[in-house]
Design a protein around this motif. Structure first.
Motif, PDB file in Angstrom:
ATOM      1  N   GLY A 370      34.987  40.507 -30.565  1.00  0.00           N
ATOM      2  CA  GLY A 370      35.044  39.578 -29.568  1.00  0.00           C
ATOM      3  C   GLY A 370      34.077  38.780 -29.338  1.00  0.00           C
ATOM      4  N   ALA A 371      33.996  37.731 -28.490  1.00  0.00           N
ATOM      5  CA  ALA A 371      32.949  36.778 -28.331  1.00  0.00           C
ATOM      6  C   ALA A 371      32.262  37.265 -26.924  1.00  0.00           C
ATOM      7  N   ASN A 372      33.118  38.158 -25.915  1.00  0.00           N
ATOM      8  CA  ASN A 372      32.444  38.333 -24.487  1.00  0.00           C
ATOM      9  C   ASN A 372      32.198  39.869 -24.560  1.00  0.00           C
ATOM     10  N   GLN A 373      30.853  40.057 -23.654  1.00  0.00           N
ATOM     11  CA  GLN A 373      30.317  41.322 -23.759  1.00  0.00           C
ATOM     12  C   GLN A 373      31.215  42.218 -22.467  1.00  0.00           C
ATOM     13  N   LEU A 374      31.562  43.369 -22.631  1.00  0.00           N
ATOM     14  CA  LEU A 374      32.252  44.078 -21.881  1.00  0.00           C
ATOM     15  C   LEU A 374      31.530  45.487 -21.385  1.00  0.00           C
ATOM     16  N   LYS A 375      32.102  46.152 -20.433  1.00  0.00           N
ATOM     17  CA  LYS A 375      31.589  47.395 -19.909  1.00  0.00           C
ATOM     18  C   LYS A 375      32.708  48.594 -19.941  1.00  0.00           C
ATOM     19  N   ALA A 376      32.293  49.512 -20.629  1.00  0.00           N
ATOM     20  CA  ALA A 376      33.452  50.548 -20.565  1.00  0.00           C
ATOM     21  C   ALA A 376      34.235  50.894 -19.323  1.00  0.00           C
ATOM     22  N   THR A 377      33.026  50.905 -18.271  1.00  0.00           N
ATOM     23  CA  THR A 377      33.710  51.404 -17.177  1.00  0.00           C
ATOM     24  C   THR A 377      34.264  50.245 -16.085  1.00  0.00           C
ATOM     25  N   GLN A 378      34.253  49.133 -16.326  1.00  0.00           N
ATOM     26  CA  GLN A 378      34.924  48.069 -15.587  1.00  0.00           C
ATOM     27  C   GLN A 378      36.600  48.118 -15.680  1.00  0.00           C
ATOM     28  N   GLN A 379      37.074  47.608 -14.622  1.00  0.00           N
ATOM     29  CA  GLN A 379      38.522  47.549 -14.570  1.00  0.00           C
ATOM     30  C   GLN A 379      38.855  46.128 -15.075  1.00  0.00           C
ATOM     31  N   VAL A 380      40.068  46.249 -15.926  1.00  0.00           N
ATOM     32  CA  VAL A 380      40.316  44.796 -16.422  1.00  0.00           C
ATOM     33  C   VAL A 380      41.196  43.866 -15.526  1.00  0.00           C
ATOM     34  N   VAL A 420      44.464  50.626 -36.822  1.00  0.00           N
ATOM     35  CA  VAL A 420      43.260  49.789 -36.147  1.00  0.00           C
ATOM     36  C   VAL A 420      42.727  50.553 -35.182  1.00  0.00           C
ATOM     37  N   VAL A 421      41.447  50.721 -35.195  1.00  0.00           N
ATOM     38  CA  VAL A 421      40.794  51.418 -34.136  1.00  0.00           C
ATOM     39  C   VAL A 421      39.496  50.609 -33.598  1.00  0.00           C
ATOM     40  N   ALA A 422      39.063  51.073 -32.229  1.00  0.00           N
ATOM     41  CA  ALA A 422      38.364  50.183 -31.435  1.00  0.00           C
ATOM     42  C   ALA A 422      37.302  50.822 -30.937  1.00  0.00           C
ATOM     43  N   ARG A 423      36.230  49.977 -30.403  1.00  0.00           N
ATOM     44  CA  ARG A 423      34.929  50.549 -29.952  1.00  0.00           C
ATOM     45  C   ARG A 423      34.298  49.159 -29.297  1.00  0.00           C
ATOM     46  N   ASN A 427      26.434  45.431 -28.813  1.00  0.00           N
ATOM     47  CA  ASN A 427      26.110  44.319 -27.873  1.00  0.00           C
ATOM     48  C   ASN A 427      27.190  44.481 -26.899  1.00  0.00           C
ATOM     49  N   GLY A 428      28.084  45.171 -26.643  1.00  0.00           N
ATOM     50  CA  GLY A 428      28.979  45.342 -25.605  1.00  0.00           C
ATOM     51  C   GLY A 428      30.267  44.519 -26.192  1.00  0.00           C
ATOM     52  N   ASN A 429      30.395  44.000 -27.209  1.00  0.00           N
ATOM     53  CA  ASN A 429      31.475  43.369 -27.722  1.00  0.00           C
ATOM     54  C   ASN A 429      32.749  44.321 -28.152  1.00  0.00           C
ATOM     55  N   LEU A 430      34.033  44.076 -27.671  1.00  0.00           N
ATOM     56  CA  LEU A 430      35.130  44.679 -28.492  1.00  0.00           C
ATOM     57  C   LEU A 430      35.192  44.655 -29.939  1.00  0.00           C
ATOM     58  N   SER A 431      35.092  45.562 -30.466  1.00  0.00           N
ATOM     59  CA  SER A 431      35.104  45.418 -32.209  1.00  0.00           C
ATOM     60  C   SER A 431      36.516  46.327 -32.447  1.00  0.00           C
ATOM     61  N   PHE A 456      43.831  40.554 -22.255  1.00  0.00           N
ATOM     62  CA  PHE A 456      42.896  41.368 -22.510  1.00  0.00           C
ATOM     63  C   PHE A 456      42.363  40.986 -23.989  1.00  0.00           C
ATOM     64  N   LEU A 457      42.957  40.670 -25.045  1.00  0.00           N
ATOM     65  CA  LEU A 457      42.191  40.577 -26.218  1.00  0.00           C
ATOM     66  C   LEU A 457      42.056  39.028 -26.238  1.00  0.00           C
ATOM     67  N   VAL A 458      42.572  38.187 -25.282  1.00  0.00           N
ATOM     68  CA  VAL A 458      42.512  36.815 -25.325  1.00  0.00           C
ATOM     69  C   VAL A 458      41.316  36.333 -24.637  1.00  0.00           C
ATOM     70  N   GLY A 459      41.339  35.898 -23.217  1.00  0.00           N
ATOM     71  CA  GLY A 459      40.230  35.344 -22.432  1.00  0.00           C
ATOM     72  C   GLY A 459      39.308  36.505 -22.117  1.00  0.00           C
ATOM     73  N   TYR A 460      39.753  37.884 -21.846  1.00  0.00           N
ATOM     74  CA  TYR A 460      38.824  38.800 -21.172  1.00  0.00           C
ATOM     75  C   TYR A 460      37.891  39.354 -22.347  1.00  0.00           C
ATOM     76  N   ALA A 461      38.322  39.626 -23.630  1.00  0.00           N
ATOM     77  CA  ALA A 461      37.573  40.201 -24.504  1.00  0.00           C
ATOM     78  C   ALA A 461      36.992  39.102 -25.684  1.00  0.00           C
ATOM     79  N   GLY A 462      37.705  37.899 -25.447  1.00  0.00           N
ATOM     80  CA  GLY A 462      37.275  36.732 -26.457  1.00  0.00           C
ATOM     81  C   GLY A 462      37.755  37.003 -27.720  1.00  0.00           C
ATOM     82  N   LEU A 463      38.845  37.506 -28.261  1.00  0.00           N
ATOM     83  CA  LEU A 463      39.238  37.703 -29.712  1.00  0.00           C
ATOM     84  C   LEU A 463      40.109  36.510 -30.030  1.00  0.00           C
ATOM     85  N   LEU A 464      41.375  36.776 -29.445  1.00  0.00           N
ATOM     86  CA  LEU A 464      42.529  35.988 -30.021  1.00  0.00           C
ATOM     87  C   LEU A 464      42.531  34.505 -29.312  1.00  0.00           C
TER      88      LEU A 464
END
Length: 638
Positions: A370-380, A420-423, A427-431, A456-464
């Protein structure tokens, strides 16, 4: 009226009957060590008496007997117990084969050992830690390159050994199919011989023993059941299908399977095939016996080990290359992959022609970030459902709600059963990454379907690009990367790598030839210059050792090797113990069979003496009758 010479005939019959009994006893004794031999017994009966009650007869008291006769020579055989022996034989063949080959698999892993893949992996991580501690040292970089080469070669070697094991199993499958067909042909020929002997009223005991022994040997190879009927109706079944019926044979065949690397696929034949042969000429899918164990070992156990090794390797290459390409070497060069990257397709957007008609019809991507940087502990703060393709070909949905953290959603994806697996990457981007394929239509490591009903996968993670079915990424769209992903906003992706990465993994030639290209530093923001002593990239790569990464599930590289060794060890223990148990069961059943049908030398010697006395008595009786006749004929005066 009875004959004057009737006594001679009666004595002769007694001699012949006991002579036959003596010869049968000798046959038993001389076959004491013949495998599969069943002891035989002579049934001695009496000839019908001289007078029939319904016919005219002289008036003498009682019926005058005519001596003994051999009514039959039978083998001592228990059909019910024989069926138990046959039933237990396929389990013995199955676990004996598994024990033998799983032991070979354990030797391939060679752990704990100084030359195992895990040991070379440890050396690789340690060398990166040395670079992080001495970022200005060229010697430390040279050590990284050398350890990278050693690790690559050890992975290549393990792949080659597993592949060799699979080919060995394949050869054993073909040999076993040939052996099965030879035994079934022999059984069919014996059926013909037995039928001919029985047709003239004789007992084909030795032929029956040969057939039963052949059945026992066949039962070790495949799980058979038999019908002990007349010879022309004698049938051998496998899984409800007829293998042998009388003189007819339903042979198996081993044909190359293009969907399984050209390895042998075992197929049925048919005794009476219809005009459309293909409807009957289907795949052999019977579990049990040596053949079932070989197929399972080749297409499940060893194949899974290869797939797990490939999964570890492809993620390992991608993770190390992802960090290394963002760093810079001592000479300032950046953007280099540490390991060679072989792509399944050359098209930069992953578009591919899968049907060979010249038209692009699918998109093969391994990783989407994804294009956006995320933190694992932040609520969506969002709600919706993510839909992903599953390993069995279906779709799975993962629900999320506003209270969920990014880490919560990632964990649900990784344990959902999706392929499909995720991490979060460095850089903090959803992969998102494609995992192993369970079908024959697509290769491994292909992302097949990604959809989100929310944001979540659209505007938040910047993927779709968009939510819902209209915005879903699907691999069957040849333009999926350009149309469904936010490429213009910073989404990055990696096309599917060439299959069997564990066979081709190697250090990048540019790095192997010049250790100055080993990237330990990250360029300074804005200027692109490399600071002396910067070790950010080296530390990031060294930290991958213990990071929870994506190898079929959320686990570290160390955990992967520990789990792999533990699993193969558990399989080996199970195979060894179960083989020992079934060996004991089979031996006990065979001991019981031997107690029923086997030759008891003491009993045979007792019979030898008994029948010898009977023969001697009959001969003595003939001698007495002869003396009597001599008196009557030669000494009486008229």
């Amino acid at each position: 009226m009875h004959s004057t010479f009737m006594g001679l005939e009666m004595g002769k019959r007694g001699m012949f009957a006991h002579q036959t009994a003596l010869q049968t006893t000798g046959h038993n004794i001389t076959n004491l060590n013949t495998e599969g031999y069943s002891r035989q017994r002579v049934r001695i009966g009496t000839i019908d008496p001289l007078y029939d009650p319904g016919l005219a007869r002289v008036h003498v008291p009682g019926q005058l007997g005519q001596g003994p006769t051999t009514t039959r020579i039978e083998r001592v055989f228990d059909v019910l117990h024989e069926n138990q022996v046959i039933s237990a034989s396929d389990d013995l063949g199955y676990w004996r084969t598994r024990d033998f080959y799983v032991d070979k698999l354990e030797k391939i892993y060679n752990e704990p050992n100084d030359v195992s893949v895990r040991t070379f992996m440890d050396h690789f991580w340690n060398s990166w830690q040395d670079v992080a501690e001495n970022p200005e040292s060229l010697a430390a970089r040279v050590q990284v390159v050398q350890n990278g080469k050693a690790l690559s070669e050890s992975i290549n070697h393990r792949h080659a050994m597993l592949q060799e094991q699979r080919l060995l199993l394949n050869d054993d499958i073909k040999f076993t199919v040939t052996e099965i067909n030879q035994k079934t042909e022999a059984i069919a020929k014996l059926n013909v011989q037995i039928a001919r002997v029985q047709a003239i009223g004789d007992e084909p005991n030795d032929l029956l023993d040969k057939r039963d022994q052949m059945i026992r040997e066949l039962a070790v190879l495949v799980p058979v059941s038999v019908d002990h009927q007349d010879a022309d109706e004698f049938r051998v079944h496998i899984g409800g299908r007829i293998l042998v019926q009388g003189e007819l044979v339903n042979p198996l065949s081993a044909e190359a399977d293009p969907n399984n690397d050209g390895l042998a696929m075992v197929r049925w034949g048919d005794i009476n095939p219809p005009h459309n042969r293909d409807s009957y000429h289907d795949t052999y899918r019977v579990a049990g016996g040596k053949l079932g164990a070989l197929i399972e070992l080749r297409d499940v156990d060893v194949k899974d080990e290869l797939r797990k090794l490939d999964a570890m390797t492809v993620h390992f290459i991608d993770l190390v290359n992802d960090v290394h390409a963002q760093g810079a070497g001592m000479n300032g060069n950046s953007g280099l992959d540490f390991f060679r990257q072989n792509n399944y397709i050359e098209n930069a957007t992953g578009s591919i022609d899968t049907t060979g008609d010249g038209q692009l019809d699918s998109t093969y991507l391994f990783r989407i970030s994804g294009a956006n940087q995320l933190k694992a502990t932040q609520q969506v703060g969002l709600a919706g459902e993510i839909t992903l393709s599953a390993g069995n070909g279906d779709l799975v949905t993962i629900a999320y709600n506003p209270n969920d953290t990014v880490g919560d959603i990632i964990n649900r994806i990784n344990y959902s059963g999706a392929d499909v697996v995720a991490r979060l990457d460095v850089n903090g981007n959803l992969s998102l990454k494609g995992s192993l394929s369970y079908g024959d239509n697509t290769p491994d490591f292909v992302i097949r379907h990604v959809e989100d009903s929310g944001q979540f996968l659209v505007g938040y993670a910047g993927l779709l690009n968009a939510s819902g079915a209209d915005g879903a990424y699907d691999y069957q769209n040849p333009n999926a990367a350009e149309e469904q992903l936010r490429v213009t906003q910073g989404v990055s992706f990696q096309t599917t790598p060439l299959q069997r990465p564990s066979a081709w993994i190697a250090v990048n030639a540019q790095i192997a030839s010049d250790a100055n290209n080993v990237a330990a530093a990250k360029p300074l923001a804005g200027s692109g210059e490399v600071a002396i002593g910067n070790n950010a990239s080296a530390l990031a790569i060294a930290d991958l050792r213990h990071e929870k990464v994506m190898i079929d599930r959320l686990t570290s590289f160390d955990d992967f090797f520990a789990d792999s060794v533990a699993l193969i060890g558990a399989k080996g223990f199970e195979a060894q113990e179960t083989h020992a148990a079934f060996s004991t069961i089979n031996k006990n059943l065979d001991d019981i069979r031997q107690s029923i049908s086997g030759v008891n030398i003491n009993e045979e010697f007792a019979d030898l003496v008994r029948f010898q006395h009977g023969f001697t008595a009959s001969a003595r009786f003939v001698n007495v009758v002869d003396q009597m006749l001599d008196t009557i004929i030669n000494r009486l005066k008229v």
